[in-house]
Scaffold this motif. Structure first.
Motif, PDB file in Angstrom:
ATOM      1  N   MET A   1      -3.064  29.600 -45.692  1.00 27.89           N
ATOM      2  CA  MET A   1      -2.277  29.333 -44.486  1.00 27.89           C
ATOM      3  C   MET A   1      -3.125  29.526 -43.239  1.00 27.89           C
ATOM      4  SD  MET A   1       0.571  28.072 -45.133  1.00 27.89           S
ATOM      5  CE  MET A   1       1.220  28.140 -43.486  1.00 27.89           C
ATOM      6  N   ARG A   2      -3.955  30.554 -43.228  1.00 23.69           N
ATOM      7  CA  ARG A   2      -4.826  30.776 -42.073  1.00 23.69           C
ATOM      8  C   ARG A   2      -5.826  29.628 -41.938  1.00 23.69           C
ATOM      9  NH1 ARG A   2      -6.269  34.376 -38.319  1.00 23.69           N
ATOM     10  NH2 ARG A   2      -8.467  34.627 -37.799  1.00 23.69           N
ATOM     11  N   ASP A   3      -6.403  29.188 -43.053  1.00 20.55           N
ATOM     12  CA  ASP A   3      -7.326  28.061 -43.019  1.00 20.55           C
ATOM     13  C   ASP A   3      -6.631  26.802 -42.511  1.00 20.55           C
ATOM     14  OD1 ASP A   3      -9.310  29.695 -43.996  1.00 20.55           O
ATOM     15  OD2 ASP A   3      -9.207  28.925 -46.050  1.00 20.55           O
ATOM     16  N   TYR A   4      -5.418  26.560 -42.985  1.00 16.82           N
ATOM     17  CA  TYR A   4      -4.655  25.394 -42.533  1.00 16.82           C
ATOM     18  C   TYR A   4      -4.397  25.476 -41.034  1.00 16.82           C
ATOM     19  CZ  TYR A   4      -0.767  22.278 -41.638  1.00 16.82           C
ATOM     20  OH  TYR A   4       0.030  21.315 -41.105  1.00 16.82           O
ATOM     21  N   THR A   5      -4.005  26.658 -40.557  1.00 20.12           N
ATOM     22  CA  THR A   5      -3.703  26.832 -39.139  1.00 20.12           C
ATOM     23  C   THR A   5      -4.953  26.631 -38.285  1.00 20.12           C
ATOM     24  OG1 THR A   5      -1.955  28.397 -39.754  1.00 20.12           O
ATOM     25  CG2 THR A   5      -2.621  28.376 -37.460  1.00 20.12           C
ATOM     26  N   ILE A   6      -6.087  27.121 -38.743  1.00 18.59           N
ATOM     27  CA  ILE A   6      -7.345  26.920 -38.006  1.00 18.59           C
ATOM     28  C   ILE A   6      -7.690  25.433 -37.977  1.00 18.59           C
ATOM     29  CG2 ILE A   6      -9.840  27.317 -38.094  1.00 18.59           C
ATOM     30  CD1 ILE A   6      -9.164  30.176 -39.093  1.00 18.59           C
ATOM     31  N   GLY A   7      -7.490  24.735 -39.077  1.00 16.78           N
ATOM     32  CA  GLY A   7      -7.734  23.297 -39.117  1.00 16.78           C
ATOM     33  C   GLY A   7      -6.821  22.540 -38.168  1.00 16.78           C
ATOM     34  N   GLU A   8      -5.565  22.933 -38.132  1.00 19.77           N
ATOM     35  CA  GLU A   8      -4.603  22.313 -37.219  1.00 19.77           C
ATOM     36  C   GLU A   8      -4.988  22.575 -35.769  1.00 19.77           C
ATOM     37  OE1 GLU A   8      -1.126  20.204 -36.039  1.00 19.77           O
ATOM     38  OE2 GLU A   8      -2.345  20.222 -37.846  1.00 19.77           O
ATOM     39  N   LEU A   9      -5.459  23.788 -35.490  1.00 20.30           N
ATOM     40  CA  LEU A   9      -5.912  24.126 -34.141  1.00 20.30           C
ATOM     41  C   LEU A   9      -7.102  23.251 -33.741  1.00 20.30           C
ATOM     42  CD1 LEU A   9      -5.755  25.980 -31.648  1.00 20.30           C
ATOM     43  CD2 LEU A   9      -7.215  27.592 -32.869  1.00 20.30           C
ATOM     44  N   ALA A  10      -8.047  23.083 -34.645  1.00 17.00           N
ATOM     45  CA  ALA A  10      -9.209  22.240 -34.361  1.00 17.00           C
ATOM     46  C   ALA A  10      -8.791  20.799 -34.103  1.00 17.00           C
ATOM     47  CB  ALA A  10     -10.198  22.309 -35.521  1.00 17.00           C
ATOM     48  N   ARG A  11      -7.839  20.308 -34.882  1.00 15.17           N
ATOM     49  CA  ARG A  11      -7.342  18.942 -34.691  1.00 15.17           C
ATOM     50  C   ARG A  11      -6.694  18.779 -33.323  1.00 15.17           C
ATOM     51  NH1 ARG A  11      -2.902  15.690 -35.171  1.00 15.17           N
ATOM     52  NH2 ARG A  11      -1.487  17.427 -35.371  1.00 15.17           N
ATOM     53  N   CYS A  12      -5.893  19.759 -32.933  1.00  8.39           N
ATOM     54  CA  CYS A  12      -5.202  19.689 -31.640  1.00  8.39           C
ATOM     55  C   CYS A  12      -6.178  19.755 -30.464  1.00  8.39           C
ATOM     56  CB  CYS A  12      -4.159  20.806 -31.534  1.00  8.39           C
ATOM     57  SG  CYS A  12      -2.752  20.559 -32.621  1.00  8.39           S
ATOM     58  N   VAL A  13      -7.202  20.586 -30.575  1.00  2.52           N
ATOM     59  CA  VAL A  13      -8.210  20.673 -29.514  1.00  2.52           C
ATOM     60  C   VAL A  13      -8.959  19.343 -29.401  1.00  2.52           C
ATOM     61  CG1 VAL A  13     -10.371  21.791 -28.827  1.00  2.52           C
ATOM     62  CG2 VAL A  13      -8.448  23.176 -29.617  1.00  2.52           C
ATOM     63  N   THR A  14      -9.275  18.739 -30.539  1.00  2.00           N
ATOM     64  CA  THR A  14      -9.953  17.446 -30.534  1.00  2.00           C
ATOM     65  C   THR A  14      -9.080  16.384 -29.879  1.00  2.00           C
ATOM     66  OG1 THR A  14     -11.146  18.033 -32.552  1.00  2.00           O
ATOM     67  CG2 THR A  14     -11.024  15.688 -31.997  1.00  2.00           C
ATOM     68  N   LEU A  15      -7.803  16.353 -30.260  1.00  2.04           N
ATOM     69  CA  LEU A  15      -6.887  15.389 -29.646  1.00  2.04           C
ATOM     70  C   LEU A  15      -6.731  15.640 -28.154  1.00  2.04           C
ATOM     71  CD1 LEU A  15      -4.085  15.052 -32.337  1.00  2.04           C
ATOM     72  CD2 LEU A  15      -5.691  13.289 -31.583  1.00  2.04           C
ATOM     73  N   GLN A  16      -6.654  16.895 -27.755  1.00  2.00           N
ATOM     74  CA  GLN A  16      -6.524  17.213 -26.337  1.00  2.00           C
ATOM     75  C   GLN A  16      -7.724  16.682 -25.559  1.00  2.00           C
ATOM     76  OE1 GLN A  16      -6.811  21.334 -25.137  1.00  2.00           O
ATOM     77  NE2 GLN A  16      -5.280  21.011 -23.542  1.00  2.00           N
ATOM     78  N   ASN A  17      -8.916  16.862 -26.100  1.00  2.77           N
ATOM     79  CA  ASN A  17     -10.112  16.345 -25.435  1.00  2.77           C
ATOM     80  C   ASN A  17     -10.095  14.820 -25.367  1.00  2.77           C
ATOM     81  OD1 ASN A  17     -11.185  18.883 -24.949  1.00  2.77           O
ATOM     82  ND2 ASN A  17     -12.271  18.923 -26.898  1.00  2.77           N
ATOM     83  N   LEU A  18      -9.647  14.174 -26.424  1.00 10.83           N
ATOM     84  CA  LEU A  18      -9.542  12.722 -26.450  1.00 10.83           C
ATOM     85  C   LEU A  18      -8.559  12.238 -25.385  1.00 10.83           C
ATOM     86  CD1 LEU A  18     -10.215  10.034 -27.989  1.00 10.83           C
ATOM     87  CD2 LEU A  18      -8.141  10.488 -29.309  1.00 10.83           C
ATOM     88  N   TYR A  19      -7.392  12.872 -25.328  1.00 14.73           N
ATOM     89  CA  TYR A  19      -6.390  12.486 -24.344  1.00 14.73           C
ATOM     90  C   TYR A  19      -6.869  12.755 -22.919  1.00 14.73           C
ATOM     91  CZ  TYR A  19      -3.204  12.229 -28.356  1.00 14.73           C
ATOM     92  OH  TYR A  19      -2.607  11.915 -29.545  1.00 14.73           O
ATOM     93  N   LEU A  20      -7.609  13.815 -22.741  1.00 21.01           N
ATOM     94  CA  LEU A  20      -8.151  14.130 -21.423  1.00 21.01           C
ATOM     95  C   LEU A  20      -9.149  13.055 -20.987  1.00 21.01           C
ATOM     96  CD1 LEU A  20      -8.092  16.241 -19.167  1.00 21.01           C
ATOM     97  CD2 LEU A  20      -9.930  17.430 -20.348  1.00 21.01           C
ATOM     98  N   ASP A  21      -9.997  12.623 -21.915  1.00 19.55           N
ATOM     99  CA  ASP A  21     -10.946  11.551 -21.599  1.00 19.55           C
ATOM    100  C   ASP A  21     -10.240  10.246 -21.258  1.00 19.55           C
ATOM    101  OD1 ASP A  21     -13.089  13.228 -21.993  1.00 19.55           O
ATOM    102  OD2 ASP A  21     -13.519  12.522 -24.033  1.00 19.55           O
ATOM    103  N   ARG A  22      -9.123   9.983 -21.925  1.00 19.74           N
ATOM    104  CA  ARG A  22      -8.349   8.760 -21.680  1.00 19.74           C
ATOM    105  C   ARG A  22      -7.406   8.896 -20.481  1.00 19.74           C
ATOM    106  NH1 ARG A  22      -5.970   7.356 -27.632  1.00 19.74           N
ATOM    107  NH2 ARG A  22      -7.937   6.965 -28.711  1.00 19.74           N
ATOM    108  N   GLU A  23      -7.370  10.091 -19.902  1.00 20.61           N
ATOM    109  CA  GLU A  23      -6.482  10.415 -18.784  1.00 20.61           C
ATOM    110  C   GLU A  23      -5.000  10.247 -19.160  1.00 20.61           C
ATOM    111  OE1 GLU A  23      -7.744   8.311 -15.293  1.00 20.61           O
ATOM    112  OE2 GLU A  23      -9.751   9.207 -15.368  1.00 20.61           O
ATOM    113  N   GLU A  24      -4.673  10.608 -20.412  1.00 19.36           N
ATOM    114  CA  GLU A  24      -3.288  10.617 -20.890  1.00 19.36           C
ATOM    115  C   GLU A  24      -2.780  12.052 -20.788  1.00 19.36           C
ATOM    116  OE1 GLU A  24      -3.231   8.883 -24.792  1.00 19.36           O
ATOM    117  OE2 GLU A  24      -4.153   7.027 -24.108  1.00 19.36           O
ATOM    118  N   TYR A  25      -2.410  12.438 -19.578  1.00 16.80           N
ATOM    119  CA  TYR A  25      -2.133  13.842 -19.290  1.00 16.80           C
ATOM    120  C   TYR A  25      -0.845  14.356 -19.928  1.00 16.80           C
ATOM    121  CZ  TYR A  25      -5.959  13.081 -16.094  1.00 16.80           C
ATOM    122  OH  TYR A  25      -7.185  12.762 -15.569  1.00 16.80           O
TER     123      TYR A  25
END
Length: 95
Positions: free
Chosen positions: A37-61
């Motif tokens: 569960m901890r590994d899954y949660t860390i993976g989910e956190l990494a995915r969300c940070v990656t998406l946040q950076n992608l959305y920030l680059d696209r200016e999808e605030y």
């Protein structure tokens, strides 16, 4: 590994596999679930940070804000202090 004979390499591999199996048998099943569960949660956190950076680059605030909330939830669950302050979006290199 040229100086290791195939026979010795196979013996070493078998020894390592047997030791890992013995360690797994000694471990309680609750430990596996908790770690997974901890590994899954860390993976989910990494995915969300990656998406946040992608959305920030696209200016999808709006999407970026949703990811920020999700990142905060996951970091709280993991007891990780994460700075999610997006008020300063300027690059440090652009001075």
């Amino acid at each position: 590994m040229d100086n290791i004979k195939d026979e010795n390499l196979k013996r070493l591999g078998k020894f390592i596999a047997e030791e890992l199996i013995n360690l797994a048998r000694e471990t309680e099943s609750e430990d596996w679930v908790e770690e997974n569960m901890r590994d899954y949660t860390i993976g989910e956190l990494a995915r969300c940070v990656t998406l946040q950076n992608l959305y920030l680059d696209r200016e999808e605030y709006e999407k970026c804000a949703i990811m920020k909330i999700r990142i905060m939830e996951l970091s709280d669950r993991l007891d990780l202090p994460i700075d999610t302050d997006l008020t300063n979006l300027e690059e440090d290199d652009e001075e």
